[in-house]
Design a protein around this motif. Structure first.
Motif, PDB file in Angstrom:
ATOM      1  N   ILE A  41       0.829  -1.205   0.000  1.00  0.00           N
ATOM      2  CA  ILE A  41       0.000   0.000   0.000  1.00  0.00           C
ATOM      3  C   ILE A  41       0.861   1.250   0.000  1.00  0.00           C
ATOM      4  O   ILE A  41       1.785   1.372   0.814  1.00  0.00           O
ATOM      5  N   VAL A  42       0.555   2.169  -0.909  1.00  0.00           N
ATOM      6  CA  VAL A  42       1.215   3.478  -0.916  1.00  0.00           C
ATOM      7  C   VAL A  42       0.124   4.535  -0.759  1.00  0.00           C
ATOM      8  O   VAL A  42      -0.580   4.861  -1.723  1.00  0.00           O
ATOM      9  N   PRO A  43      -0.070   5.043   0.448  1.00  0.00           N
ATOM     10  CA  PRO A  43      -1.168   5.987   0.665  1.00  0.00           C
ATOM     11  C   PRO A  43      -0.843   7.377   0.143  1.00  0.00           C
ATOM     12  O   PRO A  43       0.288   7.849   0.267  1.00  0.00           O
ATOM     13  N   VAL A  44      -1.852   8.010  -0.454  1.00  0.00           N
ATOM     14  CA  VAL A  44      -1.723   9.384  -0.951  1.00  0.00           C
ATOM     15  C   VAL A  44      -2.860  10.200  -0.344  1.00  0.00           C
ATOM     16  O   VAL A  44      -4.007   9.743  -0.283  1.00  0.00           O
ATOM     17  N   GLU A  45      -2.536  11.406   0.082  1.00  0.00           N
ATOM     18  CA  GLU A  45      -3.500  12.237   0.810  1.00  0.00           C
ATOM     19  C   GLU A  45      -4.560  12.861  -0.117  1.00  0.00           C
ATOM     20  O   GLU A  45      -4.326  13.056  -1.316  1.00  0.00           O
ATOM     21  N   SER A 105       3.184  -2.424  10.665  1.00  0.00           N
ATOM     22  CA  SER A 105       3.631  -2.408   9.267  1.00  0.00           C
ATOM     23  C   SER A 105       4.216  -1.032   8.965  1.00  0.00           C
ATOM     24  O   SER A 105       4.017  -0.085   9.725  1.00  0.00           O
ATOM     25  N   SER A 106       4.916  -0.929   7.831  1.00  0.00           N
ATOM     26  CA  SER A 106       5.614   0.341   7.569  1.00  0.00           C
ATOM     27  C   SER A 106       4.635   1.497   7.349  1.00  0.00           C
ATOM     28  O   SER A 106       4.961   2.641   7.653  1.00  0.00           O
ATOM     29  N   VAL A 107       3.429   1.236   6.843  1.00  0.00           N
ATOM     30  CA  VAL A 107       2.491   2.365   6.651  1.00  0.00           C
ATOM     31  C   VAL A 107       1.995   2.942   7.973  1.00  0.00           C
ATOM     32  O   VAL A 107       1.491   4.055   8.005  1.00  0.00           O
TER      33      VAL A 107
END
Ligand SMILES: *Cc1c(COP(=O)(O)O)cnc(C)c1O
Length: 374
Positions: free
Chosen positions: A108-112, A332-334
């Motif tokens: 997962i790569v979260p974007v605002e 987790s890293s997120v």
């Protein structure tokens, strides 16, 4: 209170049974047709709903699946996304969007989001792309389409798939086009509370890509096209035949029901546009919003929710814990990503009562109570 004040009234967040009352005859007929059909899984009702919903979305294909989470999971799987791949998702969404990515083993790569519209900010996407990025998975949050064009453009530049989580925006439009037929794959939930809701679990995937549609058809049915010939490790995630029958009846009412939601949004906006400290949801001018939820922001949200509750107005919070703060992603890293907008929204958003069966007296009671208590 003067003699002309209406009595205080209880306003529930939404009335789920009302759609049954309105459509009782047709829904009961669908049930009886189903019971008498002698065919209870993947029959005529599913096939017909798929045709009708594809047409409604102006998409070439629709494949019914078990629920919205599986729609997302099977879509990712059909796009061959898995371990080692990165998927860009909004930092603020219902956790299901994230869970689907995790279930296929991708990262997962979260974007605002843009705080005013709550939807993923296209300007933040390009800098989140890496050599491992395979897809962008925006959400049409609260019923408002995300800004498809710049997202599709960035995806085109980098060779990414665009998979839309359309669990909340059935019937919305982007620049005059219905959502569901615009991106590579669009995923729908028909959970009972959604704008188009079943009387149980249901979901679907729409796409214009015949290869993806075919893969999802196989994946939802044990990886099998021909009985007892299993081409791959599939799932059992078929849209239920009875729910498909109910959804066909409700689909015919969806535009009327969404029209009432839009009226409610206008009633709230006109009634609340001058309240101090209260932020109303922004609608992009190209958006035909489906108003799944009417979400306001207030710095003393918890206090406002409590006093509204005491006044008989039921509100909800979508969502009180952003996915990266949830137990599911602890460690987790997120979990230690800096996502200040998602954090802030989780502290101050509040969803007012919304649904096609809320009458004007109810919205007026909500407006009065918010004006008095906010
Ligand atoms: C409801 C919802 C889902 C999941 O749908 P289910 O049918 O409950 O699995 C996924 N994403 C969003 C944004 C939702 O609101």
């Amino acid at each position: 209170m003067s003699a002309v004040d209406p009595p205080p009234r209880h306003v529930p967040f939404q009335d789920l049974e009302a759609s049954y009352r309105e459509l009782k005859e047709e829904l009961d007929a669908a049930y009886q047709r189903f019971m008498g059909s002698g065919w209870y899984v993947l029959g005529e009702e599913v096939a017909s709903f798929e045709r009708e919903y594809a047409a409604y979305c102006a998409a070439l294909h629709c494949v019914g699946v078990g629920h919205g989470l599986d729609a997302l999971r099977l879509a990712l799987d059909a796009c061959e996304i898995g371990p080692g791949d990165e998927v860009i998702v909004p930092s603020n969404t219902y956790i299901a969007t994230w869970l689907a990515v995790s279930q296929v083993g991708a990262t997962i790569v979260p974007v605002e989001p843009e705080p005013a519209t709550f939807n993923i900010d296209p300007r933040r996407i390009a800098s989140a792309v890496t050599a491992r990025t395979k897809a962008v998975l925006p959400v049409n949050l609260y019923g408002q389409p995300c800004d498809y064009d710049p997202i599709l453009e960035i995806a085109g530049d980098h060779g990414l798939r665009v998979i839309i989580d359309n669990a909340q925006a059935h019937g919305a439009q982007y620049k005059g086009r219905p959502v569901g037929g615009i991106a590579d794959v669009e995923c729908h939930s028909f959970y009972p509370t959604k704008n188009l809701g079943a009387f149980g679990e249901a979901g679907a995937v729409t796409t214009n890509d015949p290869v993806i549609a075919d893969r999802i058809r196989v994946l939802r049915n044990y990886g099998s096209r021909i009985r007892y010939q299993n081409e791959q490790i599939g799932y059992n995630s078929r849209l239920d035949e009875l729910q498909a029958g109910f959804l066909r009846v409700k689909l015919r009412k969806l535009d009327d029901w969404n029209a009432r939601r839009r009226e409610i949004a206008v009633e709230y906006r006109e009634g609340l546009n001058d309240v101090d400290d209260l932020l109303l949801p922004a609608t992009a001018d190209w958006a035909e919003h489906a108003w799944h939820l009417f979400v306001i922001r207030h710095p003393r949200r918890d206090e406002l929710q409590t006093t509204l509750g005491e006044a008989g107005i039921q509100t909800l919070i979508h969502y009180p814990i952003p996915p990266h703060r949830s137990g599911a992603y602890a460690g987790s890293s997120v979990s230690d990503a800096a996502l200040p907008i998602a954090d802030e929204l989780s502290q101050d958003v509040l969803s007012l009562p919304m649904g096609p069966f809320l009458d004007e007296a109810a919205t007026a009671a909500v407006v009065r109570a918010v004006r008095e208590l906010a």
